[in-house]
Motif scaffolding. Structure first.
Motif, PDB file in Angstrom:
ATOM      1  N   ALA A   1     -10.628   4.089  19.585  1.00 30.36           N
ATOM      2  CA  ALA A   1     -11.105   3.094  20.546  1.00 30.36           C
ATOM      3  C   ALA A   1      -9.967   2.639  21.451  1.00 30.36           C
ATOM      4  CB  ALA A   1     -11.715   1.903  19.802  1.00 30.36           C
ATOM      5  N   ARG A   2      -8.780   2.475  20.902  1.00 26.86           N
ATOM      6  CA  ARG A   2      -7.626   2.086  21.716  1.00 26.86           C
ATOM      7  C   ARG A   2      -7.278   3.176  22.732  1.00 26.86           C
ATOM      8  NH1 ARG A   2      -3.011   1.774  18.627  1.00 26.86           N
ATOM      9  NH2 ARG A   2      -1.954   0.924  20.461  1.00 26.86           N
ATOM     10  N   LEU A   3      -7.409   4.434  22.322  1.00 27.46           N
ATOM     11  CA  LEU A   3      -7.150   5.528  23.264  1.00 27.46           C
ATOM     12  C   LEU A   3      -8.152   5.497  24.411  1.00 27.46           C
ATOM     13  CD1 LEU A   3      -6.318   8.598  20.986  1.00 27.46           C
ATOM     14  CD2 LEU A   3      -4.793   7.450  22.592  1.00 27.46           C
ATOM     15  N   ASN A   4      -9.400   5.173  24.107  1.00 28.26           N
ATOM     16  CA  ASN A   4     -10.415   5.087  25.149  1.00 28.26           C
ATOM     17  C   ASN A   4     -10.053   4.015  26.172  1.00 28.26           C
ATOM     18  OD1 ASN A   4     -13.305   5.587  26.181  1.00 28.26           O
ATOM     19  ND2 ASN A   4     -13.293   3.391  25.805  1.00 28.26           N
ATOM     20  N   GLU A   5      -9.445   2.930  25.704  1.00 25.87           N
ATOM     21  CA  GLU A   5      -9.048   1.855  26.604  1.00 25.87           C
ATOM     22  C   GLU A   5      -7.846   2.272  27.454  1.00 25.87           C
ATOM     23  OE1 GLU A   5     -10.607  -1.405  26.753  1.00 25.87           O
ATOM     24  OE2 GLU A   5     -12.093  -0.130  25.786  1.00 25.87           O
ATOM     25  N   ARG A   6      -7.003   3.182  26.924  1.00 21.31           N
ATOM     26  CA  ARG A   6      -5.800   3.632  27.632  1.00 21.31           C
ATOM     27  C   ARG A   6      -6.044   5.057  28.131  1.00 21.31           C
ATOM     28  NH1 ARG A   6      -1.037   2.290  23.423  1.00 21.31           N
ATOM     29  NH2 ARG A   6       0.238   2.874  25.212  1.00 21.31           N
ATOM     30  N   TRP A   7      -6.860   5.170  29.145  1.00 23.32           N
ATOM     31  CA  TRP A   7      -7.382   6.452  29.623  1.00 23.32           C
ATOM     32  C   TRP A   7      -6.313   7.274  30.339  1.00 23.32           C
ATOM     33  CZ3 TRP A   7     -11.604   8.891  28.346  1.00 23.32           C
ATOM     34  CH2 TRP A   7     -12.137   9.888  29.155  1.00 23.32           C
ATOM     35  N   PHE A   8      -6.380   8.581  30.205  1.00 23.51           N
ATOM     36  CA  PHE A   8      -5.555   9.447  31.040  1.00 23.51           C
ATOM     37  C   PHE A   8      -6.384  10.641  31.478  1.00 23.51           C
ATOM     38  CE2 PHE A   8      -4.680  10.892  26.681  1.00 23.51           C
ATOM     39  CZ  PHE A   8      -4.899  12.248  26.775  1.00 23.51           C
ATOM     40  N   ARG A   9      -6.068  11.152  32.639  1.00 25.85           N
ATOM     41  CA  ARG A   9      -6.816  12.273  33.204  1.00 25.85           C
ATOM     42  C   ARG A   9      -6.330  13.590  32.611  1.00 25.85           C
ATOM     43  NH1 ARG A   9      -9.705  11.377  37.728  1.00 25.85           N
ATOM     44  NH2 ARG A   9      -9.346  13.508  38.454  1.00 25.85           N
ATOM     45  N   LEU A  10      -7.225  14.565  32.566  1.00 25.74           N
ATOM     46  CA  LEU A  10      -6.898  15.873  32.023  1.00 25.74           C
ATOM     47  C   LEU A  10      -6.290  16.745  33.112  1.00 25.74           C
ATOM     48  CD1 LEU A  10      -7.429  17.287  29.184  1.00 25.74           C
ATOM     49  CD2 LEU A  10      -9.149  18.598  30.417  1.00 25.74           C
ATOM     50  N   ASP A  11      -5.194  17.421  32.786  1.00 25.46           N
ATOM     51  CA  ASP A  11      -4.577  18.376  33.708  1.00 25.46           C
ATOM     52  C   ASP A  11      -5.299  19.708  33.514  1.00 25.46           C
ATOM     53  OD1 ASP A  11      -2.969  20.113  35.142  1.00 25.46           O
ATOM     54  OD2 ASP A  11      -1.144  19.025  34.670  1.00 25.46           O
ATOM     55  N   GLU A  12      -6.331  19.936  34.307  1.00 23.44           N
ATOM     56  CA  GLU A  12      -7.206  21.089  34.099  1.00 23.44           C
ATOM     57  C   GLU A  12      -6.511  22.438  34.293  1.00 23.44           C
ATOM     58  OE1 GLU A  12     -10.433  20.061  36.669  1.00 23.44           O
ATOM     59  OE2 GLU A  12     -11.421  18.816  35.134  1.00 23.44           O
ATOM     60  N   PRO A  13      -5.585  22.596  35.251  1.00 22.28           N
ATOM     61  CA  PRO A  13      -4.916  23.903  35.391  1.00 22.28           C
ATOM     62  C   PRO A  13      -4.113  24.319  34.159  1.00 22.28           C
ATOM     63  CG  PRO A  13      -4.749  22.698  37.437  1.00 22.28           C
ATOM     64  CD  PRO A  13      -5.327  21.737  36.431  1.00 22.28           C
ATOM     65  N   ILE A  14      -3.334  23.389  33.571  1.00 26.34           N
ATOM     66  CA  ILE A  14      -2.548  23.788  32.394  1.00 26.34           C
ATOM     67  C   ILE A  14      -3.465  24.076  31.212  1.00 26.34           C
ATOM     68  CG2 ILE A  14      -2.133  21.410  31.606  1.00 26.34           C
ATOM     69  CD1 ILE A  14       0.568  22.313  30.574  1.00 26.34           C
ATOM     70  N   VAL A  15      -4.551  23.299  31.068  1.00 24.79           N
ATOM     71  CA  VAL A  15      -5.512  23.569  29.999  1.00 24.79           C
ATOM     72  C   VAL A  15      -6.168  24.930  30.223  1.00 24.79           C
ATOM     73  CG1 VAL A  15      -7.714  22.842  28.994  1.00 24.79           C
ATOM     74  CG2 VAL A  15      -5.928  21.145  29.438  1.00 24.79           C
TER      75      VAL A  15
END
Length: 286
Positions: free
Chosen positions: A69-83
C-alpha cells in the motif's frame, strides 16, 4: 537461421530464439538499425485510486500488504523500453532471462526484498452490491470501487472500517499485484480472501505475485503481444537493483521495501523505438 549458435537473440514468429551476439552482428545492428524490430511493450498499470486511510493500516498489516500500500502511494512510472529489452531475453520454458553471461531470473527473495510481501504459505463483505452495468463477467469496474469507497466516513464503526479496508485491499490486489490487461476491472475472485482479514497474512502473496509475473512475461514473449500486465514495479525494481549500470541517476537513498527507492522515477518520454534498440545493445554488451 537454422541452429546457428551465433544468431541474434530475438523473437522469431511466435518462438523465442536464444543465442549470443558477436561483433559482426553488433556492427550490422549499429549500421542498419532501421531494419531491426522496434517493438516496445505497453504496460497495463493502474494506480490504486482509493485514499489510504490510517484506519485501514491494522488490517493491511494483518494481511501482510501494508508495504505494498505504501508503494502504491509512492508511485513511479515504468521505463517501457528497458523492460522491452529484457522481455526479449525471457525464456518461457525456463522462466529465466538468457543473457550473454548466463541465465538470471526474479526469485522469491527479490519479491520479499523489493515489495516486502509474505512468501511463506500457511457475503456481506462490502456491505453494498454494484449495479449490473458495473459488472463485466466476473469483474467489477474500478470506478465503482473508487466512487463507493473513496473516503471512509468519520466516526465509522469497526465493521464499516473493515468493509472499506476490504475494498481497499481488493483494489490493491487487482491493480498492483494481479493486474490484467483490462486495467480497469477488479475480479471477484478476491472476495473469499478478504472475507477473513485475520487469515490473509497466512497466504504467500509473494509466491502468487511472482507466478503471475512469470505468466504475464510468458504471454508477452510472443512478438505479436505488446501489452504487459502484472506486478511491473517488481520487474523494474529488480532490473535496477540487479543491474546497477542501468539505474536512473539521482536515486541514491535507500528505503524499505527496496522498490520504494525509485518512487517518483519518470523515464524519458523520447521516442521509444530507438530507446529499445539502445537498451538491447547495452544488454548485449554486458
Amino acid at each position: 537461421m537454422g541452429d546457428n549458435p551465433d544468431r541474434l537473440y530475438r523473437l522469431d514468429r511466435v518462438a523465442h530464439i536464444a543465442g549470443v551476439i558477436n561483433e559482426e552482428i553488433m556492427v550490422l545492428m549499429i549500421n542498419d538499425v532501421g531494419n531491426i524490430p522496434q517493438r516496445c511493450i505497453s504496460s497495463m498499470r493502474r494506480q490504486q485510486g482509493i485514499r489510504l486511510d490510517e484506519r485501514y493500516v491494522p488490517y493491511l498489516q494483518m494481511a501482510g500488504l501494508y508495504h505494498l500500500a505504501r508503494l502504491n502511494e509512492r508511485w513511479f512510472r515504468l521505463d517501457e523500453p528497458i523492460v522491452s529489452a529484457f522481455v526479449e531475453r525471457w525464456h518461457p520454458e525456463t522462466h529465466t532471462f538468457h543473457m550473454s553471461f548466463g541465465e538470471c531470473t526474479i526469485t522469491l527473495q527479490d519479491v520479499a526484498y523489493q515489495l516486502e510481501l509474505p512468501v511463506d504459505g500457511r457475503y456481506e463483505l462490502l456491505g453494498v452490491l454494484p449495479l449490473a452495468n458495473q459488472i463485466q463477467k466476473f469483474a467489477v469496474n474500478c470506478s465503482w470501487f473508487q466512487e463507493t469507497f473513496e473516503e471512509c466516513p468519520e466516526g465509522a464503526d469497526e465493521e464499516t472500517v473493515r468493509r472499506y479496508a476490504r475494498a481497499y485491499i481488493m483494489m490493491l490486489l487487482g491493480t498492483q499485484l494481479f493486474a490484467d490487461k483490462s486495467r480497469n476491472r477488479i475480479h471477484i475472485r478476491w472476495l473469499p480472501y478478504v472475507a477473513r482479514l485475520e487469515d490473509m497474512g497466512g497466504y504467500s502473496w509473494g509466491s502468487a505475485a511472482l507466478a503471475w509475473l512469470y505468466r504475464c512475461m510468458c504471454r508477452v514473449a510472443n512478438r505479436h503481444v505488446v501489452k504487459l500486465a502484472g506486478p511491473l514495479q517488481l520487474l523494474q525494481s529488480w532490473i535496477f537493483w540487479r543491474f546497477p549500470g542501468f539505474r536512473p541517476a539521482g536515486y541514491d537513498t535507500f528505503s524499505w521495501p527496496l522498490a520504494s527507492r525509485w518512487s517518483g522515477h519518470n523515464p524519458s518520454a523520447s521516442e521509444k523505438g530507438p530507446r529499445v534498440q539502445m537498451w538491447r545493445l547495452r544488454i548485449d554488451l554486458l
